[in-house]
Design an enzyme around this catalytic site. Structure first.
Site, PDB file in Angstrom:
ATOM      1  N   ASP A  70      -2.054   3.599  -3.490  1.00 24.18           N
ATOM      2  CA  ASP A  70      -2.387   2.959  -2.390  1.00 24.18           C
ATOM      3  C   ASP A  70      -1.039   3.548  -1.488  1.00 24.18           C
ATOM      4  OD1 ASP A  70      -2.999   0.797  -0.260  1.00 24.18           O
ATOM      5  OD2 ASP A  70      -1.143  -0.114  -1.051  1.00 24.18           O
ATOM      6  N   LEU A 107      -2.003  -4.778   4.282  1.00 24.13           N
ATOM      7  CA  LEU A 107      -2.007  -4.502   5.565  1.00 24.13           C
ATOM      8  C   LEU A 107      -1.658  -2.793   5.763  1.00 24.13           C
ATOM      9  CD1 LEU A 107      -0.797  -7.470   7.538  1.00 24.13           C
ATOM     10  CD2 LEU A 107      -2.985  -6.892   7.403  1.00 24.13           C
ATOM     11  N   ARG A 108      -1.401  -2.243   4.553  1.00 26.23           N
ATOM     12  CA  ARG A 108      -0.788  -0.952   4.711  1.00 26.23           C
ATOM     13  C   ARG A 108      -1.924  -0.190   5.120  1.00 26.23           C
ATOM     14  NH1 ARG A 108       1.184  -0.283  -0.100  1.00 26.23           N
ATOM     15  NH2 ARG A 108       3.294  -0.508   0.336  1.00 26.23           N
ATOM     16  N   ALA A 109      -3.058  -0.337   4.606  1.00 23.83           N
ATOM     17  CA  ALA A 109      -4.273   0.450   5.213  1.00 23.83           C
ATOM     18  C   ALA A 109      -4.534   0.534   6.882  1.00 23.83           C
ATOM     19  CB  ALA A 109      -5.471   0.026   4.245  1.00 23.83           C
ATOM     20  N   VAL A 163      -1.739   2.490   8.283  1.00 23.34           N
ATOM     21  CA  VAL A 163      -1.695   4.094   7.879  1.00 23.34           C
ATOM     22  C   VAL A 163      -2.978   4.560   8.665  1.00 23.34           C
ATOM     23  CG1 VAL A 163      -2.369   5.808   6.034  1.00 23.34           C
ATOM     24  CG2 VAL A 163      -0.721   3.941   5.476  1.00 23.34           C
TER      25      VAL A 163
END
Length: 693
Positions: free
Chosen positions: A197, A278-280, A283
């Site tokens: 991830d 919420l990294r997706a 990014v």
């Protein structure tokens, strides 16, 4: 001479992902997954040549950026001193720094030169690969084989843009802004989902299937090998154009607008694929902005979001551990459509909604009870109907091996799906090894807890202070010591001896004979082996699979890093026939003998999954043959575990006898779960106080 980036044939997704990170390094790097021989490394190495050159600060070993001086640079505040700023045109090409799989933590982050510090009194810090890669590309080939703590360190530095070194009395901070690129072959093992991830984008690459495209790859490679300089010169104009486009996109990037509508599409797509955290979203938004800048646009549109999602989400969607990353195009398009700004519908209805079709009340298929092939009602036996001969035995079987000597072999049955996996207890090899870093058995390693000291073989990387002092203390008078300090020489230095964990070769020998073929029983067995495979995946083990049934044993999967392949072979495994237990053990003995030659440092762990019965097509003492084969494995010092799959009210204990001949621990199928072990420990603690009372 580096192969030109523009000369790479195909690889469109990989090249685009690399270019987007070149435009916006904040995306977080690229993970390239693909089979061997697909030009992954060639393409990455070619990228550095088209990156814009970087301004340099004279004398700085950490490539500090003049426009953004780093006051924490160990080389001092030179980057903030106007007279030290580079003159116009004083630049150098962007660096490509390769991190080898076997690199130590000291080599990656840098370290204090302990030998100079102790013998000369000089506090000198030697920069590592992170400093060398600042404002360039850090490339890790076979990143899935890199130790997890180094992957964590790399990803943290890439996310923060700063490397922190706090060790051996030195505290250093320096800039570490680089484009992180990792390549891997999935057959050699996966990255942990938590680490997967952390990579911004991921792409899958494969060799082209078009003969004409493959021919062009060969043609260009031959031309490059014949005259690299001439070949590179023929692509020079395209390389210059590509470098200029990257520079223009970087300049445009701060001015690209991400509207609320586009942001809503980004978040809708991420929610549709049920990604964690919420990294997706972050990014994907950054990649969409970079794609718009790359395409020369000042605002993000739907195509930018679509491209970004296909690169940023495949490795982040929720999936089973052995599923390959991927993205469903239909779900993606539906999410984009649902979040598309509403242009208004004056009719107030859906133009495609024309009411029920002739296919039935919902228009989605034939009426209940009708079969598309013209049959009325169910066709064939129900999947849940009992099948003759598939119930577990309720009485003790006869014969030496647990079956009638004159009984016909059980017919082969279709593969049974494994039951749900569970968390297993840790099985480990006794003693202390020295294999590759992992999480299973105790081993001497480069990281872990300090258990002793020894004289260093080369330079000292982990000083054992007490050992050094004890070695130097007896010689102080002879060395003329007069003050409070110790006089230390090179031969006094001691290196810390560390103990950590290693990965092992876990070889599964699975009984797939007729005695194991009841649906419920084989489903439970496959579920247990699948759980052990999951455990091996998490502990960085190599795995192999041998199955035996009928008249012989076969190596269903040679030792490999690909736990996914083992899981697939296990799921598709049919059952039936006699029980050639001796053949399975002999095949395991031969395979482990070969593996000891190939990888002598990796200790094996044999896991035999059986009920202990042994039968064959001809007469003979099959059980005695199996015990003799087990004795060979025990004599070779093979650590093992026997998983007893026997069930029913009357049990013969044949698996436990087999475990005794193997010198192995025997566990019943239900004892594999970590929860059952914890319950046993809790029960023991509850009983102990009562006895004391």
């Amino acid at each position: 001479m580096t192969y030109p980036f523009g000369a790479v044939v195909g690889m469109d997704d990989m090249r685009l992902a690399l270019l987007l990170n070149a435009v916006s390094p904040a995306i977080g790097g690229v993970l390239v997954r693909g089979e061997k021989g697909t030009a992954k490394s060639t393409t990455v190495r070619a990228l550095a040549a088209v990156l814009p050159p970087v301004d340099v600060v004279p004398g700085c070993r950490f490539a500090c950026e003049p426009a953004a001086p780093d006051p924490g640079c160990p080389d001092g505040p030179h980057s903030a001193t106007p007279r030290d700023l580079p003159a116009p045109g004083q630049t150098r090409p962007a660096r490509l720094v390769e991190l080898p799989v076997g690199a130590s933590e000291d080599r990656v982050v840098g370290s204090l030169d302990l030998e100079r510090a102790l013998t000369e009194g000089v506090k000198a810090f030697e920069p590592g690969l992170l400093a060398a890669a600042n404002r360039g590309v850090l490339y890790v080939d076979e990143v899935n084989l890199l130790h997890d703590h180094l992957v964590d360190l790399l990803l943290d530095a890439a996310a923060l843009g700063t490397a922190y070194v706090e060790r051996e009395g030195v505290s250093v901070r320096h800039a570490a802004r680089f484009l992180l690129v990792g390549t891997m072959n999935p057959e050699e093992g996966e990255l942990r989902p938590q680490l997967l991830d952390r990579f911004g984008l991921t792409v899958e690459v494969a060799a082209p299937r078009d003969p004409a495209q493959r021919a062009e790859v060969v043609r260009r490679r031959f031309a490059y090998d014949a005259d690299p300089a001439r070949f590179a010169a023929s692509w020079a104009d395209e390389e210059v154009s590509l470098a200029a486009r990257i520079a223009d996109a970087r300049a445009r990037l701060p001015h690209v607008v991400l509207s609320d509508d586009s942001l809503r599409q980004v978040t809708a797509v991420c929610a549709a694929f049920d990604v964690d955290g919420l990294r997706a979203d972050i990014v994907t938004a950054r990649a969409a902005i970079a794609h718009a800048a790359w395409c020369g646009r000042e605002a993000v549109d739907e195509e930018d979001v679509r491209v970004a999602a296909r690169l940023a989400l495949p490795h982040r969607r929720r999936r089973n551990p052995f599923d390959a990353p991927g993205l469903d195009d239909e779900t993606l398009e539906q999410a984009l459509s649902d979040a598309r700004p509403d242009d208004g519908d004056p009719e107030g209805g859906d133009p495609d909604d024309s009411g029920p079709s002739d296919g039935g009340p919902s228009g989605g298929g034939p009426p209940p009870g009708d079969d598309p092939d013209g049959h009325d009602g169910p066709v064939g036996p129900s999947a849940d109907a009992p099948v003759s001969g598939q119930s577990d035995p309720t009485t003790a079987p006869r014969g030496e091996g647990g079956e009638r000597a004159d009984a016909a072999p059980a017919p082969e049955r279709a593969a049974v799906a494994p039951s749900d996996p569970f968390r297993t207890r840790r099985l480990e090899v006794p003693g202390i090894g020295a294999g590759a870093a992992g999480r299973r058995s105790r081993a001497r390693s480069e990281r872990g807890r300090v258990v002793g000291s020894k004289p260093p073989q080369g330079s000292v990387t982990r000083l054992h202070l007490i050992g050094t002092v004890l070695a130097a203390a007896p010689h102080q008078v002879a060395r003329g010591r007069r003050g409070p300090g110790l006089r230390i020489q090179r031969e006094d230095l001691r290196q810390s001896t560390l103990e950590g964990r290693e990965g092992n070769l876990v070889l599964f020998v699975v009984d797939a004979s007729g005695s194991m073929s009841s649906r419920a029983r084989m489903g439970a067995v496959k579920g247990a082996v699948l759980s052990l495979l999951l455990d091996a995946y998490q502990r960085r083990d190599k795995v192999g699979l041998i199955t035996f049934r009928g008249s012989n044993a076969e190596v269903a999967l040679p030792p490999t890093w690909s736990v996914e392949a083992a899981a697939a072979r296990l799921t598709d495994l049919p059952t039936g026939g006699r029980t050639p237990l001796a053949a399975g053990l002999l095949r395991a003995h031969e395979l482990l003998r070969v593996e000891r030659v190939r990888d002598p440092q990796r200790r094996p762990l044999l896991v035999v999954v059986t009920d202990g019965r042994a039968t064959g097509a001809r007469g003979g003492s099959h059980l005695a043959d199996a015990h003799a084969a087990a004795g060979l494995l025990a004599t070779a010092g093979t650590a093992g575990v026997v998983v007893d799959c026997e069930s029913g009210p009357v049990r013969l204990g044949l698996a436990r006898t087999l475990g005794a001949h193997l010198g192995a621990q025997t566990l019943h199928l239900e004892e594999l779960a970590a929860d059952s072990l914890a319950a046993t420990v809790r029960q023991a603690h509850q009983i102990a106080p009562r006895k004391a009372a």
